[in-house]
Design a protein around this motif. Structure first.
Motif, PDB file in Angstrom:
ATOM      1  N   PHE A   1      10.438  -1.282   9.036  1.00  0.00           N
ATOM      2  CA  PHE A   1       8.836  -1.528   8.684  1.00  0.00           C
ATOM      3  C   PHE A   1       7.843  -0.356   8.909  1.00  0.00           C
ATOM      4  CE2 PHE A   1       9.968  -6.121   8.666  1.00  0.00           C
ATOM      5  CZ  PHE A   1       9.351  -6.454   7.505  1.00  0.00           C
ATOM      6  N   MET A   2       8.068   0.354  10.146  1.00  0.00           N
ATOM      7  CA  MET A   2       7.390   1.557  10.404  1.00  0.00           C
ATOM      8  C   MET A   2       7.536   2.679   9.287  1.00  0.00           C
ATOM      9  SD  MET A   2       5.594   0.680  12.788  1.00  0.00           S
ATOM     10  CE  MET A   2       5.235  -0.729  11.925  1.00  0.00           C
ATOM     11  N   ILE A   3       8.952   2.832   9.045  1.00  0.00           N
ATOM     12  CA  ILE A   3       9.139   3.812   7.879  1.00  0.00           C
ATOM     13  C   ILE A   3       8.492   3.586   6.711  1.00  0.00           C
ATOM     14  CG2 ILE A   3      11.164   4.803   6.498  1.00  0.00           C
ATOM     15  CD1 ILE A   3      12.790   4.486   9.064  1.00  0.00           C
ATOM     16  N   LEU A   4       8.812   2.094   6.276  1.00  0.00           N
ATOM     17  CA  LEU A   4       7.964   1.538   4.956  1.00  0.00           C
ATOM     18  C   LEU A   4       6.485   2.065   5.168  1.00  0.00           C
ATOM     19  CD1 LEU A   4       8.885   0.268   2.394  1.00  0.00           C
ATOM     20  CD2 LEU A   4       8.367  -1.899   3.348  1.00  0.00           C
ATOM     21  N   ARG A   5       5.848   1.632   6.152  1.00  0.00           N
ATOM     22  CA  ARG A   5       4.358   1.748   6.393  1.00  0.00           C
ATOM     23  C   ARG A   5       3.958   3.233   6.322  1.00  0.00           C
ATOM     24  NH1 ARG A   5       2.111   2.919  11.844  1.00  0.00           N
ATOM     25  NH2 ARG A   5      -0.258   2.854  11.589  1.00  0.00           N
ATOM     26  N   ALA A   6       4.743   4.104   6.901  1.00  0.00           N
ATOM     27  CA  ALA A   6       4.548   5.496   6.663  1.00  0.00           C
ATOM     28  C   ALA A   6       4.817   5.955   5.257  1.00  0.00           C
ATOM     29  CB  ALA A   6       5.805   6.403   7.471  1.00  0.00           C
ATOM     30  N   ALA A   7       5.973   5.516   4.510  1.00  0.00           N
ATOM     31  CA  ALA A   7       5.883   5.767   2.902  1.00  0.00           C
ATOM     32  C   ALA A   7       4.716   5.323   1.908  1.00  0.00           C
ATOM     33  CB  ALA A   7       7.154   5.169   2.462  1.00  0.00           C
ATOM     34  N   PHE A   8       4.303   4.345   2.550  1.00  0.00           N
ATOM     35  CA  PHE A   8       3.057   3.747   1.864  1.00  0.00           C
ATOM     36  C   PHE A   8       1.930   4.649   2.216  1.00  0.00           C
ATOM     37  CE2 PHE A   8       4.969  -0.471   1.255  1.00  0.00           C
ATOM     38  CZ  PHE A   8       4.826  -0.646  -0.131  1.00  0.00           C
TER      39      PHE A   8
ATOM     40  N   VAL B   1      17.910  -6.638   5.466  1.00  0.00           N
ATOM     41  CA  VAL B   1      17.476  -5.478   4.848  1.00  0.00           C
ATOM     42  C   VAL B   1      16.329  -4.800   5.784  1.00  0.00           C
ATOM     43  CG1 VAL B   1      16.601  -4.052   3.247  1.00  0.00           C
ATOM     44  CG2 VAL B   1      18.145  -5.734   2.761  1.00  0.00           C
ATOM     45  N   MET B   2      15.170  -5.889   6.091  1.00  0.00           N
ATOM     46  CA  MET B   2      13.951  -5.169   6.824  1.00  0.00           C
ATOM     47  C   MET B   2      13.683  -5.766   8.150  1.00  0.00           C
ATOM     48  SD  MET B   2      12.762  -3.207   4.444  1.00  0.00           S
ATOM     49  CE  MET B   2      11.187  -3.000   5.399  1.00  0.00           C
TER      50      MET B   2
END
Length: 170
Positions: free
Chosen positions: A29-36, A22-23
């Protein structure tokens, strides 16, 4: 007694391959970082990350498909979509922080700015570490593999410490 270790050929029963499925690539990870960091809209991700539109679309769809993010229509304009982290996505925060701290230490060599801090006292968070069930930080030499049936049992110390089921550390 042979050395106990994870059955490395049984990847279907290990959580790491499924997490990497998945990750396991940079843009997720960059999208997840942006979401955080508070980004919610496709165009925000696109503009901030400098990612190609088709890759962003693909990665967001995959994160939604795996329940890490959810797509929601904006209540005031149903044509607009927001991407929000789910509880499953929020549970990735410790892994993200551990990877970030590792990259700061061994990659870029300096701490990032801004610094993630505790809201209560304004102090930076501690390095992500492995802790015992009672909260004690554990070093790699204090870890060993055990069969599930042996959890919590005092194991007899073998005469030769080399056969203890320890992690492979220097």
């Amino acid at each position: 007694m042979g050395m106990l270790r994870e059955p490395l050929d049984e990847i279907q029963s290990c959580g790491l391959p499924s997490a990497l499925e998945v990750m396991g690539e940079r843009w997720s990870f960059m999208i997840l970082r942006a979401a955080f960091n508070g980004l919610h809209h496709f165009e925000e991700f696109l503009g901030e990350l400098g990612i190609a539109r088709n890759i962003l679309s693909n990665r967001l769809a995959r994160l939604v498909e795996h329940g890490i993010m959810k797509r929601e229509h904006m209540p005031d304009d149903r044509r607009k979509i927001e991407y929000r982290l789910t509880a499953k996505g929020l549970d990735l925060l410790p892994a993200m922080l551990a990877l970030r701290q590792w990259g700061e230490k061994y990659g870029v060599g300096v701490p990032a700015n801004p610094v993630l801090c505790d809201t209560r006292d304004g102090q930076p968070i501690a390095p992500i570490a492995i802790h015992a069930h009672d909260g004690r930080p554990l070093a790699p030499v204090e870890l060993e593999w055990r069969n599930r049936a042996d959890i919590g049992k005092a194991l007899q110390a073998p005469e030769d410490d080399a056969v203890r089921p320890r992690l492979n550390v220097l």
